[in-house]
Design a protein around this motif. Structure first.
Motif, mmCIF file in Angstrom:
data_model
loop_
_atom_site.group_PDB
_atom_site.id
_atom_site.type_symbol
_atom_site.label_atom_id
_atom_site.label_comp_id
_atom_site.label_asym_id
_atom_site.label_seq_id
_atom_site.Cartn_x
_atom_site.Cartn_y
_atom_site.Cartn_z
ATOM 1 N N VAL A 299 3.595 12.017 -10.511
ATOM 2 C CA VAL A 299 3.666 13.478 -10.506
ATOM 3 C C VAL A 299 5.025 13.932 -11.029
ATOM 4 N N VAL A 300 6.094 13.280 -10.564
ATOM 5 C CA VAL A 300 7.435 13.616 -11.037
ATOM 6 C C VAL A 300 7.554 13.358 -12.541
ATOM 7 N N ALA A 301 7.049 12.213 -12.997
ATOM 8 C CA ALA A 301 7.120 11.890 -14.423
ATOM 9 C C ALA A 301 6.408 12.947 -15.265
ATOM 10 N N ASP B 52 16.461 17.589 -12.566
ATOM 11 C CA ASP B 52 16.197 16.665 -11.467
ATOM 12 C C ASP B 52 14.985 17.197 -10.723
ATOM 13 N N CYS B 53 14.051 16.303 -10.395
ATOM 14 C CA CYS B 53 12.781 16.741 -9.830
ATOM 15 C C CYS B 53 12.300 15.733 -8.793
ATOM 16 N N GLY B 54 11.738 16.261 -7.704
ATOM 17 C CA GLY B 54 11.150 15.402 -6.682
ATOM 18 C C GLY B 54 9.808 15.945 -6.246
ATOM 19 N N ALA B 55 8.920 15.042 -5.814
ATOM 20 C CA ALA B 55 7.602 15.449 -5.336
ATOM 21 C C ALA B 55 7.180 14.545 -4.190
ATOM 22 N N ILE B 56 6.340 15.094 -3.321
ATOM 23 C CA ILE B 56 5.839 14.381 -2.147
ATOM 24 C C ILE B 56 4.319 14.296 -2.238
ATOM 25 N N GLY C 177 11.701 7.164 0.327
ATOM 26 C CA GLY C 177 10.401 6.741 0.840
ATOM 27 C C GLY C 177 9.775 7.846 1.655
ATOM 28 N N THR C 178 9.814 7.734 2.996
ATOM 29 C CA THR C 178 9.271 8.784 3.852
ATOM 30 C C THR C 178 10.181 9.997 3.888
ATOM 31 N N ALA C 179 11.387 9.870 3.377
ATOM 32 C CA ALA C 179 12.304 10.994 3.163
ATOM 33 C C ALA C 179 12.901 10.847 1.771
ATOM 34 N N MET C 180 13.408 11.955 1.239
ATOM 35 C CA MET C 180 13.990 11.897 -0.104
ATOM 36 C C MET C 180 15.287 11.106 -0.115
ATOM 37 N N HIS C 181 16.069 11.224 0.961
ATOM 38 C CA HIS C 181 17.335 10.496 1.035
ATOM 39 C C HIS C 181 17.332 9.603 2.267
ATOM 40 N N GLU D 213 0.832 -1.207 0.000
ATOM 41 C CA GLU D 213 0.000 0.000 0.000
ATOM 42 C C GLU D 213 0.869 1.260 0.000
ATOM 43 N N GLN D 214 1.964 1.220 0.699
ATOM 44 C CA GLN D 214 2.880 2.363 0.718
ATOM 45 C C GLN D 214 3.589 2.533 -0.623
ATOM 46 N N VAL D 215 3.885 1.427 -1.280
ATOM 47 C CA VAL D 215 4.472 1.515 -2.618
ATOM 48 C C VAL D 215 3.493 2.176 -3.580
ATOM 49 N N LEU D 216 2.214 1.899 -3.424
ATOM 50 C CA LEU D 216 1.212 2.537 -4.279
ATOM 51 C C LEU D 216 1.206 4.057 -4.076
ATOM 52 N N LEU D 217 1.389 4.510 -2.841
ATOM 53 C CA LEU D 217 1.473 5.949 -2.593
ATOM 54 C C LEU D 217 2.727 6.531 -3.238
ATOM 55 N N MET D 218 3.829 5.787 -3.174
ATOM 56 C CA MET D 218 5.039 6.245 -3.842
ATOM 57 C C MET D 218 4.845 6.303 -5.353
#
Length: 273
Positions: free
Chosen positions: A23-25, A100-104, A178-182, A12-17
């Motif tokens: 969004v990043v894509a 380079d792009c990241g989203a939460i 995961g719960t943090a970027m790094h 379930e957490q992988v689905l949230l990721m």
């Protein structure tokens, strides 16, 4: 959630990721469409920021670190390898720019990068980009539950070394996410197979080869962020976030989940459908 010092996700957490990864894509696709001679890196940053906010997500990079990173994307032009700060720099015909792009989303991170040619670029730069992106996919395809982080690192290095005389940047690596970027573990872009932390179902990693036309040596500029090659040679950077599932590798920041490239390389695809 943590085992052997690594953050292990539930399905379930992988689905949230995956939501964050898409969004990043989409943000990277929007930036790619906006790249042209005459556009500034600051304008590209705004494109990504608007897309991320429109999805109800939060930029991962904005405010990150010390000093706080001041933008939504990293935009690294030509000899800049990573962590370029977008602003007034205007792209010209023949440049290359790594984004380079990241989203939460709901506390879960996605992180990916692409390198884009601005108009026509020299053949050696086109080949650098091809080699770097393929090295990324070779690394992703080497990931197996029960394997080791070094298997990914070795696959990247092996492909780059076989392709020509390129510099493999060593001071910056992929990482857990995961719960943090790094998060642990680091994922170097060179190394020996069978070494490093064991890969497990539910582990998510960001893999990101950074390759140059010259030296592997880098320096940080006066802005305390931008990393450049010390010899001024051009660089390329590609990155994806993936998770290991019961079935194989699921590339969370690829629109197709990585299916086409993983199957092309004979690697098991771990996503749905």
């Amino acid at each position: 959630m943590f085992g052997s010092g690594l953050e292990i996700k539930t399905p379930e957490q992988v689905l949230l990721m995956r939501e964050a990864g898409l969004v990043v894509a989409d943000a990277l696709a929007a930036v790619r469409d906006a790249v042209r001679p005459g556009v500034s890196t600051g304008e590209l940053d705004q494109v990504a920021a608007d897309l991320i906010r429109s999805r109800g997500a939060t930029p991962s990079f904005l405010g990150y670190g010390d000093p706080p990173f001041p933008a939504t994307i990293c935009a690294s032009v030509n000899e800049a390898v990573v962590h370029g700060i977008p602003g007034s720099q205007v792209l010209a015909e023949g440049d290359v720019v790594s984004i380079d792009c990241g989203a939460i989303v709901d506390g879960w991170h996605g992180d990916a990068a692409i390198t884009i040619a601005v108009g026509d670029v020299p053949d050696d730069v086109t080949e650098l980009m091809r080699v770097t992106e393929e090295a990324l996919w070779r690394g992703l395809a080497a990931a197996r539950a029960g394997g080791r982080v070094g298997d990914i690192s070795h696959a990247i290095e092996q492909h780059v070394r076989a392709a020509g005389d390129y510099g493999i940047v060593e001071g910056y690596t992929g990482h857990g996410i995961g719960t943090a970027m790094h998060l642990p573990p680091d994922v170097p872009n060179h190394g020996r197979p069978g070494r490093g932390p064991r890969l497990r179902r539910g582990l998510a990693l960001a893999v990101e080869p950074m390759i140059t036309l010259g030296t592997k040596d880098t320096a940080v500029t006066a802005d305390d962020w931008t990393v450049v090659t010390t010899d001024g040679s051009r660089a390329a950077h590609f990155e994806h976030t993936f998770a290991l599932t019961d079935d194989g590798v699921w590339v969370l920041t690829a629109h197709d989940g990585g299916r086409a490239d993983l199957e092309r390389l004979g690697a098991p695809y771990g996503g749905p459908g």
